[in-house]
Design a protein around this motif. Structure first.
Motif, PDB file in Angstrom:
ATOM      1  N   GLU A 361      43.640  47.143  40.886  1.00 55.88           N
ATOM      2  CA  GLU A 361      43.698  46.630  39.522  1.00 55.88           C
ATOM      3  C   GLU A 361      44.305  45.231  39.492  1.00 55.88           C
ATOM      4  OE1 GLU A 361      43.511  48.606  35.908  1.00 55.88           O
ATOM      5  OE2 GLU A 361      45.683  48.447  35.647  1.00 55.88           O
ATOM      6  N   TYR A 364      41.832  42.653  40.272  1.00 58.01           N
ATOM      7  CA  TYR A 364      40.979  42.362  39.124  1.00 58.01           C
ATOM      8  C   TYR A 364      41.705  41.466  38.124  1.00 58.01           C
ATOM      9  CZ  TYR A 364      37.847  42.762  35.179  1.00 58.01           C
ATOM     10  OH  TYR A 364      36.995  42.460  34.147  1.00 58.01           O
ATOM     11  N   LEU A 376      41.205  47.047  35.268  1.00 61.68           N
ATOM     12  CA  LEU A 376      40.023  47.310  36.087  1.00 61.68           C
ATOM     13  C   LEU A 376      39.070  48.195  35.289  1.00 61.68           C
ATOM     14  CD1 LEU A 376      38.726  47.060  38.944  1.00 61.68           C
ATOM     15  CD2 LEU A 376      39.742  49.291  39.429  1.00 61.68           C
TER      16      LEU A 376
END
Ligand code: SAH
Ligand code: MG
Length: 905
Positions: A361, A364, A376
């Motif tokens: 995450e 991202y 994410l």
């Protein structure tokens, strides 16, 4: 893991690509030339010009010219693949096997000796290598060890030496001091090199020639002292990471300042990590080790255990190397051919961003430059809707940050048989793709294998499988790295222990962080305070799954309790676009945006801060200031403005062809039937954000009671707001309708709910194709067999119409041809199927016969009389017998699985 196994797999080198191997042999004498080849399309359907145009794409083949011979590859979709393929053909022809070890240990050692002696040759001093700068500084320096450079410089700053050391002893990769001992051992056999008694300095015996000295004396630095921010990372994780300033005096080697900050005797005691972050960057950890003292008798190094020498967990985690004691993280160094010292500040924020990069995450968030609002996404709908790095790149990024192998993507093409569409000759010859993702350790041991869902497009199969892998990994990191990893049909983890140990150093850093965390609340709504939406109420855009939303936003850290209302800007963006409905942003933002109109602004506060590391990663330059505050008394204030909403693909396609829009035409179609039947009650199955229900409020109808059901809360919230506003205003009253009550339920329309039994009219517009085919069939049975409305109107796309729609979209310039390439696709990524007229008819007729209904067919968009029929096909079911009381039909009277979301009055 047994020792024999370890050394065996450890010696294996990462496989080199065919091109690289060929390059090692031929260098510039291997010439590649790419040729474009238009793909020949099998003319399976001569009439359909549009389709064929779309299918034609360009392929590539590659010509390779070697001194001995030349070769041509086959055709490939990617230039890269064509090149690799022709290189492989050449290797085959030359009889070179990529995995034959081209270096015996002896050869590697000889090469190491040669390389080291070259580093202290006159020729090297003119090469522009970064180490030359250190030699230059050494020559300027008077006194002890004049003209000598630290062994650590030689061991770390030359890639060739690092690679050869890795071949000789794989452990050197994780232990910089082992490289130093190898370098020293090799240097001892070179006559022209002298080594200091401490074993930490080395230099050229005798002096350089006047020409070389002259070139080394050239002073190209711009003669200023520089101040560079760096981080002090204490060995103990109990102690915070702190910012320090390195004072780089003009004309002095930066290592002197680093050694001062590390409190070691001189720069020869400073060890370097490999670069952390981008490979080319000069961001490294500087540290020291008590093992330095043992370097003079290097034999015992590998086995020496240093009591009392603390491992620096944080630095080790980021570098993947054994780093001991306090460390300094700094970006300083020399670049090739540039005599200038390059440097960059490393701030606390940099540190927290590095930490973020260790989770999927986080990768991202970094790729979107939005730490505080991006998440994410849970689904990959299409390439054109994805924002930020693609899942595949994110997975590579994640693996790189953890020093794993590049992940492998293995694609399998499966011909489509036995599908319901084959007999209709539509998807004849089409195939589906399944992608398997493998995450491998540096030693190429399989850590995780994930088999993705099948997809119509190869690229999508890869991205979706990558995203599923990322999501799984992310959940594993979130949930405190639990050590129970259970295999499933799609996921395999052959050795859970190995998997866990691979991430153990990160886990150690992360666990520390979690202790110090501010409470995070999963129950998002409860901690959202005072949501205010301001600005003109325009028509609500159809915010459906697949809409792209453009916002601008600010996130402030505010102290409401303090008197002066202290405020710091943490993050802001003028343009931030995301796809609605896939969890690409935090729930607060998604919830807020789904209630906004274009042009409106909104503001809300969350009382619980996200993780401290996120706040500091976002805060940039002010991270230092913020890290000294007690963040617990602060709140986050989000301000945003909704600028634009782009409709999902389906609506865009339909909009390009029809006026009024197809969705308006469907609504009108239903309205006519409702009025003709003098219906009093209506239920809209799969009402979405209330398109139909809203229209009913402002039209003249006989209806008194309207109800909507949907499985998506997001849509229902929007519908609730829309209906509530309309019903509370005069607009509805003046429209001359007599609607008395309205309600919205959340639930799946494949489940029966007795509250909605026996309505006069039920509608189900463009919904069934969003369910799996079996569910759509199930819905048919439940709708007619249990809900038993007087009239049921079901609409769904006509698959045969798609070439026209898609032609409209690709015919015009601009709108991505790529999007539509390949065989006729569905109109919307969320569609699980689209039926031809024959398929739809069969479904409807079977149902009607079974449950005593009469069925008619109609449609909107285009015409029913000419090929390929209506754009949207509609079935109208009419109950033949009066609706019996529930008890008589033998249906339960108190089945109420649906949840009431909203009710009027
Ligand atoms: N009827 C609306 C919305 C169509 S979009 C219109 O014409 O504008 C399809 C809708 O079906 C989505 O809102 C989706 O949430 C809903 N849906 C999909 N599967 C469902 C299910 N099993 N039960 C209820 N609703 C469902
Ligand atoms: Mg649809």
């Amino acid at each position: 893991m047994g020792i024999s196994e370890m050394s065996e797999s450890g010696l294996r080198k990462p496989p080199l690509s065919a091109k690289v191997i060929l390059n090692q042999r031929y260098g510039g004498n291997a010439c590649y030339r790419i040729e474009e080849v238009p793909e020949t399309v099998e003319d399976d359907c001569p009439g359909l010009v549009i389709l064929n145009q779309k299918r034609a794409r360009v392929l590539y083949r590659c010509h390779l010219q070697l001194p001995e011979f030349s070769l041509v590859s086959e055709n490939f979709a990617k230039k890269k693949d064509a090149e690799q393929s022709v290189a492989q053909m050449a290797l085959d022809k030359l009889g070179i096997k990529p995995d034959s070890k081209d270096h015996t240990a002896e050869e590697a050692y000889d090469e190491l000796v040669t390389r080291i002696s070259y580093l202290f040759s006159e020729k090297f001093c003119l090469s522009g290598h970064p180490i030359v700068n250190h030699i230059q500084a050494a020559i300027r320096r008077e006194g002890d060890n004049h003209g000598m450079i630290p062994v650590s410089v030689v061991a770390t700053l030359d890639t060739k030496i690092a690679n050869l050391s890795k071949l000789l002893n794989p452990k050197t990769e994780s232990d910089p001091i082992l490289v130093m001992s190898l370098v020293l051992a090799a240097a001892r056999s070179v006559d022209s090199i002298c080594i200091s008694s401490s074993g930490l300095w080395m230099g050229k015996k005798g002096s350089y020639s006047p020409e070389v000295l002259q070139s080394l004396a050239l002073d190209s630095s711009n003669g200023e002292d520089k101040f560079v921010r760096a981080l002090f990372v204490p060995a103990s994780t109990e102690m915070p990471v702190e910012t320090i300033t390195l004072e780089l005096r003009h004309g002095r080697c930066y290592l002197i300042e680093v050694s001062r900050k590390l409190s070691v005797k001189d720069s020869s005691y400073v060890l370097f990590s490999r670069p952390v972050g981008r490979a080319s960057s000069e961001r490294r950890f500087y540290f020291s080790s008590q093992k330095c003292r043992l370097l003079c008798n290097s034999n015992s190094l590998e086995t020496t255990f240093n009591e009392g020498e603390a491992v620096n967990t944080r630095a080790s985690c980021f570098s993947g190397q054994n780093i001991t004691g306090n460390a300094i993280l700094a970006t300083i160094g020399y670049q090739w051919k540039s005599m200038k010292l390059i440097h960059e500040d490393v701030t606390l924020s940099t540190y927290y961003r590095m930490l973020l990069g260790m989770t999927p995450e986080g990768c991202y968030k970094l790729s979107r430059g939005a730490m505080l609002i991006a998440k994410l996404p849970s689904a990959f709908t299409s390439k054109s809707n994805w924002r930020g790095h693609f899942p595949r790149e994110l997975l590579s990024m994640f693996c790189r940050n953890h020093r794993l192998m590049e992940p492998l993507f293995l694609i399998k093409e499966i011909p489509l048989k036995d599908s319901h569409q084959t007999e209709e000759k539509i998807s004849e010859g089409s195939t589906i793709f399944v992608c398997k993702v493998q995450v491998l350790s540096k030693r190429q041991e399989l850590l995780l294998e994930f088999i993705g869902k099948s997809c119509k497009k190869q690229v999508d199969a890869v991205q979706k499988a990558a995203l599923s892998t990322l999501s799984w990994l992310n959940a594993w990191f979130e949930h405190n790295q639990g050590n129970s990893i259970t295999d499933s049909t799609s996921l395999k983890c052959p050795d859970a222990e190995r998997f866990i140990s691979e991430f153990s150093s990160y886990s150690a850093v992360h666990a520390r962080l979690q202790d110090g965390n501010i409470r995070t609340d999963k129950d998002e709504e409860s901690n959202l305070i005072s949501l205010q939406i301001k600005g003109p109420e325009t028509v609500m855009p159809p915010l459906t799954l697949g809409s792209l939303v453009l916002i601008s936003y600010f996130v402030h850290l505010v102290d409401y309790e303090g008197d002066d209302c202290e405020r710091h800007t943490l993050e802001s963006k003028e343009k931030f676009e995301f796809e609605l409905g896939v969890g690409a942003v935090i729930d607060h933002i998604e919830y807020c945006v789904s209630q906004m109109c274009v042009g409106q602004t909104a503001q809300f506060i969350t009382s619980h801060l996200p993780r401290r590391e996120l706040v500091l990663a976002a805060s940039g330059q002010s991270a230092e200031l913020l890290s000294s505050l007690d963040l617990r008394k602060y709140s986050l204030q989000y301000s945003l403005k909704l600028h634009q909403v782009s409709e999902p693909n389906e609506d865009r396609m339909e909009g390009a062809l029809f006026s009024p829009s197809l969705s308006r035409q469907r609504v009108d179609f239903a309205l006519d039937l409702v009025n003709a039947a003098r219906a009093i009650s209506l239920v809209d199955f799969g009402c979405g954000s209330g398109n139909l229900l809203d229209a009913l409020l402002v039209s003249q109808t006989t209806l008194k009671r309207i109800t909507g059901v949907d499985i998506s809360l997001r849509g229902l919230y929007r519908a609730a707001k829309l209906l509530h506003t309309k019903l509370s205003s005069k607009e509805a009253v003046t429209a001359g309708n007599c609607i008395r009550s309205a309600a919205l339920y959340c639930g799946s329309i494949t489940d029966y709910d007795s509250r909605l039994h026996g309505f006069d009219v039920a509608t189900c517009l463009e919904v069934i194709e969003h369910m799996e085919e079996e569910e759509a069939i199930e819905f048919g049975h439940v709708a007619l067999g249990q809900f038993s409305p007087g009239l049921l109107i079901v609409s769904t796309p006509n698959y045969e119409y798609n070439p026209l729609l898609q032609g409209e979209l690709t015919g015009g310039e601009g709108l991505g041809e790529k999007q539509m390439a390949g065989p006729c696709r569905f109109r919307n990524h969320d569609h699980k199927f689209e039926w031809t007229r024959a398929q739809f008819r069969r479904w409807a007729v079977d149902l009607a016969v079974k449950y005593g209904y009469h069925v008619d067919f109609g449609g909107v968009g285009g015409s029913g009389d000419t090929e390929p029929g209506f754009a949207s096909q509609v079935a109208i079911f009419r109950r033949q017998s009066p609706c019996l009381a529930l008890s008589l039909v033998g249906v339960d009277t108190d089945v109420m699985p649906y949840e009431v979301v909203w009710k009027w009055p």
